[in-house]
Design an enzyme around this catalytic site. Structure first.
Site, short mmCIF file in Angstrom:
data_model
loop_
_atom_site.label_atom_id
_atom_site.label_comp_id
_atom_site.label_asym_id
_atom_site.label_seq_id
_atom_site.Cartn_x
_atom_site.Cartn_y
_atom_site.Cartn_z
N ASP A 19 0.83 -1.21 0.00
CA ASP A 19 0.00 0.00 0.00
C ASP A 19 0.87 1.26 0.00
OD1 ASP A 19 -2.38 1.40 -0.01
OD2 ASP A 19 -2.77 1.15 2.14
N ASN A 21 1.24 3.39 -2.89
CA ASN A 21 1.76 3.78 -4.21
C ASN A 21 1.28 5.17 -4.62
OD1 ASN A 21 2.73 1.19 -4.23
ND2 ASN A 21 1.35 0.44 -5.84
N HIS A 36 2.31 3.03 -8.96
CA HIS A 36 2.17 1.57 -9.17
C HIS A 36 3.39 1.04 -9.93
CE1 HIS A 36 -1.76 2.00 -7.55
NE2 HIS A 36 -2.32 2.53 -8.63
N GLU A 66 -12.60 -4.40 -4.08
CA GLU A 66 -13.09 -3.02 -3.91
C GLU A 66 -12.35 -2.04 -4.82
OE1 GLU A 66 -12.43 -5.06 -1.06
OE2 GLU A 66 -14.58 -5.48 -1.22
N ASN A 67 -11.20 -2.46 -5.38
CA ASN A 67 -10.40 -1.50 -6.16
C ASN A 67 -11.05 -1.11 -7.50
OD1 ASN A 67 -7.19 -2.78 -4.98
ND2 ASN A 67 -8.30 -0.97 -4.30
N ARG A 70 -12.08 2.59 -8.17
CA ARG A 70 -11.16 3.67 -8.56
C ARG A 70 -11.52 4.15 -9.97
NH1 ARG A 70 -5.42 2.48 -5.69
NH2 ARG A 70 -6.33 1.87 -3.68
N THR A 192 -7.29 -4.39 7.67
CA THR A 192 -7.06 -5.57 6.83
C THR A 192 -7.48 -5.33 5.38
OG1 THR A 192 -9.25 -6.54 7.12
CG2 THR A 192 -7.62 -7.05 8.80
C1 IPE Z 1 -5.63 -2.68 -0.24
O1 IPE Z 1 -5.24 -1.36 -0.36
C2 IPE Z 1 -5.58 -3.36 -1.58
C3 IPE Z 1 -4.27 -3.51 -2.19
C4 IPE Z 1 -3.11 -3.18 -1.65
C5 IPE Z 1 -4.27 -4.13 -3.50
P1 IPE Z 1 -6.32 -0.19 -0.55
O2 IPE Z 1 -5.55 1.08 -0.67
O3 IPE Z 1 -7.24 -0.53 -1.65
O4 IPE Z 1 -7.11 -0.24 0.82
P2 IPE Z 1 -7.93 0.89 1.59
O5 IPE Z 1 -8.96 1.42 0.64
O6 IPE Z 1 -6.95 1.96 1.98
O7 IPE Z 1 -8.51 0.20 2.78
C1 IPE Z 2 -1.68 0.15 -3.32
O1 IPE Z 2 -1.41 1.52 -3.39
C2 IPE Z 2 -1.86 -0.46 -4.69
C3 IPE Z 2 -3.24 -0.83 -5.02
C4 IPE Z 2 -4.27 -0.75 -4.23
C5 IPE Z 2 -3.46 -1.32 -6.36
P1 IPE Z 2 -2.57 2.58 -3.41
O2 IPE Z 2 -2.93 2.85 -4.84
O3 IPE Z 2 -3.70 2.17 -2.56
O4 IPE Z 2 -1.84 3.85 -2.80
P2 IPE Z 2 -2.44 4.87 -1.73
O5 IPE Z 2 -2.91 4.05 -0.58
O6 IPE Z 2 -3.56 5.59 -2.42
O7 IPE Z 2 -1.29 5.75 -1.39
MG MG Z 3 -4.09 2.39 -0.58
#
Ligand code: IPE
Ligand code: IPE
Ligand code: MG
Length: 247
Positions: A19, A21, A36, A66-67, A70, A192
């Protein structure tokens, strides 16, 4: 670069929530997607570190159920990035003796067919490797995994009396995957996010402030050392000799 081996009792299975990125990119005036991309060298340094430490299973959270929420640009970037990464890196993983396994809902029609093809290629190419299993949790959600397990149990017509923890485990995405002893989350977030809900019931959590693109094998080793200093209880009582100076 020095190796990071020599740590006592490496955990068998380390699972990572990669997490931070987006924040890493924002801090540099870059687009989130560049964060990423910057996570790829970190991931491969961690693969090397995990191999040196003798870790047998490495699970990484690459895309949650849940991603999809985005924006479209980021989601399609991530899909293409996975295609590209598998094409560029599968031979290297194969030469390292790493078995690639994808874990998640791969029946989702939003996943581009070309990515499903690349996933199949990488899994087939590396299927016989035994040094380490590298699990990509992709379109993965812990709740979805349990729902899918329950569905397949119901479809099998199993009697309710026969449902127990062992049976549910047999219906998880990777039944022979040992529970992770250690779950690492980068970027300081303490949740989590739907990761390995069943498997991590008694995992030790180590949260590091390091953002994923800045993570490497040395930070992995530091997290493993933090884990090794923990006392795992699994619901048992605190060891009575702890804190008893009379010995
Ligand atoms: C969890 O990170 C998913 C991945 C690292 C792939 P998220 O950034 O999506 O989680 P939340 O939204 O902060 O809980
Ligand atoms: C984790 O980094 C990678 C994925 C969830 C794909 P994030 O994209 O969630 O980065 P932050 O949490 O917004 O900094
Ligand atoms: Mg994140």
């Amino acid at each position: 670069m020095p190796e990071v081996s020599g740590l006592s009792q490496a955990p068998t299975h380390v699972a990572i929530i990669m997490d931070g990125n987006g924040r890493w990119a924002n801090a540099r005036g870059l687009h989130r997607t560049q964060g990423h991309a910057a996570g790829e060298p970190a991931l491969f340094d961690v693969v090397h570190g995990a191999l040196e430490m003798g870790i047998e299973w490495l699970t990484v959270y690459t895309f949650s159920t849940e991603n999809w929420s985005r924006d479209e640009y980021e989601v399609s970037f991530l899909m293409e990035f996975n295609v590209d990464l598998l094409e560029r890196r599968r031979d290297e993983l194969n030469e390292l003796g790493v078995r690639v396994i994808f874990m998640g809902d791969l029946d989702d029609p939003r996943i581009p067919p070309v990515l499903l093809d690349r996933i199949r290629d990488a899994e087939e190419l590396t299927a016989d490797n035994t040094k380490m299993s590298m699990v990509f949790a992709f379109n993965y959600g812990g709740r979805r995994e349990i729902v899918d397990a329950v569905r397949s149990i119901v479809e099998d017509g199993v009697d309710s009396d026969a449902v127990d923890e062992g049976l549910i485990r047999q219906h998880l995405y990777i039944p022979d995957m040992p529970d992770p002893e250690l779950v690492i989350r980068t970027s300081g977030e303490q949740r989590t996010s739907n990761y390995l809900l069943w498997e991590a019931a008694y995992s030790e959590y180590v949260v590091t402030e390091v953002l994923w693109p800045d993570f490497d094998r040395y930070e992995l080793a530091r997290c493993v050392e933090e884990y090794q200093a923990r006392e795992r209880r699994f619901g048992g009582a605190v060891d009575a000799s702890l804190g008893d100076s009379s010995g």
